[in-house]
Design a protein around this motif. Sequence first.
Motif, PDB file in Angstrom:
ATOM      1  N   LEU A  39      45.317  47.497  45.972  1.00 26.84           N
ATOM      2  CA  LEU A  39      46.673  48.055  45.904  1.00 26.84           C
ATOM      3  C   LEU A  39      46.963  48.877  47.159  1.00 26.84           C
ATOM      4  O   LEU A  39      48.076  48.848  47.685  1.00 26.84           O
ATOM      5  CB  LEU A  39      46.858  48.888  44.636  1.00 26.84           C
ATOM      6  N   GLU A  40      45.960  49.576  47.647  1.00 22.26           N
ATOM      7  CA  GLU A  40      46.157  50.345  48.890  1.00 22.26           C
ATOM      8  C   GLU A  40      46.419  49.418  50.070  1.00 22.26           C
ATOM      9  O   GLU A  40      47.065  49.798  51.033  1.00 22.26           O
ATOM     10  CB  GLU A  40      44.935  51.209  49.184  1.00 22.26           C
ATOM     11  N   ALA A  41      45.873  48.212  49.972  1.00 18.05           N
ATOM     12  CA  ALA A  41      46.085  47.235  51.050  1.00 18.05           C
ATOM     13  C   ALA A  41      47.392  46.476  50.848  1.00 18.05           C
ATOM     14  O   ALA A  41      47.657  45.489  51.527  1.00 18.05           O
ATOM     15  CB  ALA A  41      44.919  46.265  51.113  1.00 18.05           C
ATOM     16  N   ASP A  42      48.208  46.916  49.868  1.00 14.68           N
ATOM     17  CA  ASP A  42      49.528  46.319  49.652  1.00 14.68           C
ATOM     18  C   ASP A  42      49.508  44.975  48.947  1.00 14.68           C
ATOM     19  O   ASP A  42      50.478  44.218  49.021  1.00 14.68           O
ATOM     20  CB  ASP A  42      50.296  46.161  50.970  1.00 14.68           C
ATOM     21  N   VAL A  43      48.421  44.664  48.286  1.00 16.62           N
ATOM     22  CA  VAL A  43      48.401  43.450  47.463  1.00 16.62           C
ATOM     23  C   VAL A  43      49.296  43.741  46.258  1.00 16.62           C
ATOM     24  O   VAL A  43      49.264  44.847  45.712  1.00 16.62           O
ATOM     25  CB  VAL A  43      46.966  43.132  46.989  1.00 16.62           C
ATOM     26  N   SER A  44      50.088  42.768  45.844  1.00 20.53           N
ATOM     27  CA  SER A  44      51.010  43.048  44.740  1.00 20.53           C
ATOM     28  C   SER A  44      50.223  43.181  43.435  1.00 20.53           C
ATOM     29  O   SER A  44      49.140  42.608  43.283  1.00 20.53           O
ATOM     30  CB  SER A  44      52.063  41.954  44.629  1.00 20.53           C
ATOM     31  N   LEU A  45      50.773  43.937  42.507  1.00 20.11           N
ATOM     32  CA  LEU A  45      50.052  44.282  41.280  1.00 20.11           C
ATOM     33  C   LEU A  45      49.608  43.065  40.456  1.00 20.11           C
ATOM     34  O   LEU A  45      48.440  42.967  40.099  1.00 20.11           O
ATOM     35  CB  LEU A  45      50.902  45.254  40.445  1.00 20.11           C
ATOM     36  N   PRO A  46      50.505  42.120  40.171  1.00 22.64           N
ATOM     37  CA  PRO A  46      50.049  40.973  39.369  1.00 22.64           C
ATOM     38  C   PRO A  46      48.947  40.177  40.068  1.00 22.64           C
ATOM     39  O   PRO A  46      48.018  39.692  39.419  1.00 22.64           O
ATOM     40  CB  PRO A  46      51.308  40.110  39.217  1.00 22.64           C
ATOM     41  N   VAL A  47      49.065  40.054  41.391  1.00 23.58           N
ATOM     42  CA  VAL A  47      48.051  39.300  42.136  1.00 23.58           C
ATOM     43  C   VAL A  47      46.718  40.048  42.089  1.00 23.58           C
ATOM     44  O   VAL A  47      45.645  39.450  41.879  1.00 23.58           O
ATOM     45  CB  VAL A  47      48.506  39.055  43.596  1.00 23.58           C
ATOM     46  N   ALA A  48      46.775  41.365  42.247  1.00 27.41           N
ATOM     47  CA  ALA A  48      45.552  42.176  42.205  1.00 27.41           C
ATOM     48  C   ALA A  48      44.888  42.044  40.832  1.00 27.41           C
ATOM     49  O   ALA A  48      43.678  41.851  40.723  1.00 27.41           O
ATOM     50  CB  ALA A  48      45.878  43.638  42.505  1.00 27.41           C
ATOM     51  N   ARG A  49      45.681  42.108  39.782  1.00 32.48           N
ATOM     52  CA  ARG A  49      45.165  42.015  38.420  1.00 32.48           C
ATOM     53  C   ARG A  49      44.447  40.694  38.177  1.00 32.48           C
ATOM     54  O   ARG A  49      43.353  40.631  37.651  1.00 32.48           O
ATOM     55  CB  ARG A  49      46.343  42.098  37.442  1.00 32.48           C
ATOM     56  N   ASP A  50      45.126  39.647  38.583  1.00 33.13           N
ATOM     57  CA  ASP A  50      44.602  38.310  38.403  1.00 33.13           C
ATOM     58  C   ASP A  50      43.295  38.118  39.171  1.00 33.13           C
ATOM     59  O   ASP A  50      42.332  37.537  38.685  1.00 33.13           O
ATOM     60  CB  ASP A  50      45.665  37.351  38.944  1.00 33.13           C
ATOM     61  N   PHE A  51      43.314  38.640  40.376  1.00 31.06           N
ATOM     62  CA  PHE A  51      42.145  38.534  41.251  1.00 31.06           C
ATOM     63  C   PHE A  51      40.953  39.246  40.612  1.00 31.06           C
ATOM     64  O   PHE A  51      39.844  38.709  40.568  1.00 31.06           O
ATOM     65  CB  PHE A  51      42.492  39.151  42.613  1.00 31.06           C
ATOM     66  N   ILE A  52      41.202  40.445  40.115  1.00 28.06           N
ATOM     67  CA  ILE A  52      40.136  41.236  39.502  1.00 28.06           C
ATOM     68  C   ILE A  52      39.543  40.501  38.293  1.00 28.06           C
ATOM     69  O   ILE A  52      38.337  40.475  38.090  1.00 28.06           O
ATOM     70  CB  ILE A  52      40.683  42.627  39.054  1.00 28.06           C
ATOM     71  N   LYS A  53      40.403  39.868  37.539  1.00 24.92           N
ATOM     72  CA  LYS A  53      39.941  39.127  36.364  1.00 24.92           C
ATOM     73  C   LYS A  53      38.962  38.022  36.778  1.00 24.92           C
ATOM     74  O   LYS A  53      37.920  37.831  36.175  1.00 24.92           O
ATOM     75  CB  LYS A  53      41.162  38.495  35.664  1.00 24.92           C
ATOM     76  N   ARG A  54      39.340  37.320  37.829  1.00 29.71           N
ATOM     77  CA  ARG A  54      38.476  36.225  38.306  1.00 29.71           C
ATOM     78  C   ARG A  54      37.140  36.758  38.789  1.00 29.71           C
ATOM     79  O   ARG A  54      36.086  36.195  38.520  1.00 29.71           O
ATOM     80  CB  ARG A  54      39.170  35.477  39.450  1.00 29.71           C
ATOM     81  N   VAL A  55      37.204  37.856  39.540  1.00 32.67           N
ATOM     82  CA  VAL A  55      35.973  38.410  40.086  1.00 32.67           C
ATOM     83  C   VAL A  55      35.092  38.937  38.948  1.00 32.67           C
ATOM     84  O   VAL A  55      33.871  38.785  38.983  1.00 32.67           O
ATOM     85  CB  VAL A  55      36.275  39.539  41.104  1.00 32.67           C
ATOM     86  N   GLN A  56      35.720  39.508  37.965  1.00 35.31           N
ATOM     87  CA  GLN A  56      34.951  40.062  36.844  1.00 35.31           C
ATOM     88  C   GLN A  56      34.113  38.964  36.173  1.00 35.31           C
ATOM     89  O   GLN A  56      32.940  39.145  35.889  1.00 35.31           O
ATOM     90  CB  GLN A  56      35.887  40.696  35.825  1.00 35.31           C
ATOM     91  N   ALA A  57      34.753  37.825  35.969  1.00 37.05           N
ATOM     92  CA  ALA A  57      34.045  36.708  35.346  1.00 37.05           C
ATOM     93  C   ALA A  57      32.879  36.245  36.215  1.00 37.05           C
ATOM     94  O   ALA A  57      31.805  35.907  35.715  1.00 37.05           O
ATOM     95  CB  ALA A  57      35.020  35.555  35.120  1.00 37.05           C
ATOM     96  N   LYS A  58      33.094  36.273  37.520  1.00 32.08           N
ATOM     97  CA  LYS A  58      32.034  35.796  38.425  1.00 32.08           C
ATOM     98  C   LYS A  58      30.899  36.793  38.572  1.00 32.08           C
ATOM     99  O   LYS A  58      29.749  36.423  38.746  1.00 32.08           O
ATOM    100  CB  LYS A  58      32.619  35.511  39.818  1.00 32.08           C
ATOM    101  N   ALA A  59      31.260  38.086  38.567  1.00 29.47           N
ATOM    102  CA  ALA A  59      30.258  39.112  38.900  1.00 29.47           C
ATOM    103  C   ALA A  59      29.400  39.503  37.710  1.00 29.47           C
ATOM    104  O   ALA A  59      28.233  39.848  37.873  1.00 29.47           O
ATOM    105  CB  ALA A  59      30.967  40.342  39.461  1.00 29.47           C
ATOM    106  N   THR A  60      29.970  39.433  36.512  1.00 24.96           N
ATOM    107  CA  THR A  60      29.201  39.856  35.343  1.00 24.96           C
ATOM    108  C   THR A  60      27.988  38.946  35.167  1.00 24.96           C
ATOM    109  O   THR A  60      28.123  37.732  35.108  1.00 24.96           O
ATOM    110  CB  THR A  60      30.086  39.825  34.076  1.00 24.96           C
ATOM    111  N   GLY A  61      26.823  39.582  35.148  1.00 19.14           N
ATOM    112  CA  GLY A  61      25.602  38.807  34.962  1.00 19.14           C
ATOM    113  C   GLY A  61      25.014  38.269  36.253  1.00 19.14           C
ATOM    114  O   GLY A  61      23.954  37.654  36.247  1.00 19.14           O
ATOM    115  N   ALA A  62      25.723  38.505  37.386  1.00 22.21           N
ATOM    116  CA  ALA A  62      25.194  38.015  38.669  1.00 22.21           C
ATOM    117  C   ALA A  62      23.887  38.727  38.986  1.00 22.21           C
ATOM    118  O   ALA A  62      23.754  39.932  38.748  1.00 22.21           O
ATOM    119  CB  ALA A  62      26.210  38.251  39.778  1.00 22.21           C
ATOM    120  N   ALA A  63      22.939  37.976  39.486  1.00 15.94           N
ATOM    121  CA  ALA A  63      21.626  38.557  39.814  1.00 15.94           C
ATOM    122  C   ALA A  63      21.754  39.476  41.027  1.00 15.94           C
ATOM    123  O   ALA A  63      22.504  39.191  41.946  1.00 15.94           O
ATOM    124  CB  ALA A  63      20.657  37.439  40.106  1.00 15.94           C
TER     125      ALA A  63
END
Length: 297
Positions: A39-63
């Motif tokens: 958000l500080e980098a000016d990414v729009s809120l819905p895009v930031a939210r969506d992005f975080i969701k994707r990363v969360q799925a990928k990162a959880t459980g990552a070794a």
Amino acid sequence: MFENLSERLGGVFDRLTKQGALSEADVVAALREVRVALLEADVSLPVARDFIKRVQAKATGAAVTKSVTPGQQVVKIVHDELVATLTGDEDPGALKIDNPPVAILMVGLQGSGKTTTTAKLARRLKDREGKRVLMASLDTNRPAAMDQLAVLGVQVGVDTLPIVKGQTAPEIARRARTQAAMGGYDVVILDTAGRMHIDEVLMDEVQAVRDIATPRETLLVVDGLTGQDAVNVATEFDGKVGITGVVLTRMDGDGRGGAALSMRAVTGKPIRFVGVGEKSDALETFEASRVAGRILG
Ligand code: GDP
């Protein structure tokens, strides 16, 4: 002041026990910081939210390997996902120029850097690819804009379509097309009129010009310092005119380029070039990893 994301995440993970894999709680805590950074980098809120969701799925459980900290691991996952989102299948610098003369339509709001970028692109095509380029200003509202393009043309050694007073934008587009064909040009770049804001008159005019010019590329020029607004501008132009790519200007400034992520995510259209200064050689091919690094601070 913006802190480096790795440092912030280091802080988050210092409080957590080190385990072999990233737990959901670790990831959620870390991604809260990532969200702030986006958000500080000016990414729009819905895009930031969506992005975080994707990363969360990928990162959880990552070794997490011994050689990196969990913080570094999350930064890497975020960085890779940013690059993946910002990169398409296409080669950003390679414009489709076959079957000359090819038309490139430049669209965008007034002040976005459209005319400057037109000249930069013309220079690049001439110098790097040996193309014969013709530029034409369709800005019938502002005679100064037409003169500006003519001056830039002389500076970069690229021909401009002679100015004929009283013609409409579609008439100029038609004349440019004829001139490009008769003059043996490879590329004709059409610099359309901008407006302060999106409006119907502007869109109708750009559509009429597009129908005459049948451009191979329609490049939307957007000021890289505009954040949320960039998404609306890109959505509007893509919906009404159909863009093939984006040029992000003023990336030499303090802006962190979050608009790149937003526009790519929302329109799916590639960022092709970035403007990095006022001079006619200050145009670079878009590099996803550089902009990703910049967004992360
Ligand atoms: P237009 O109204 O969209 O055609 O915008 P112009 O091309 O006239 O640009 C507006 C101003 O932005 C001019 O002073 C340009 O020199 C400046 N400009 C354009 N691109 C860049 C860029 O990438 N970096 C910087 N610093 N200035 C730029």
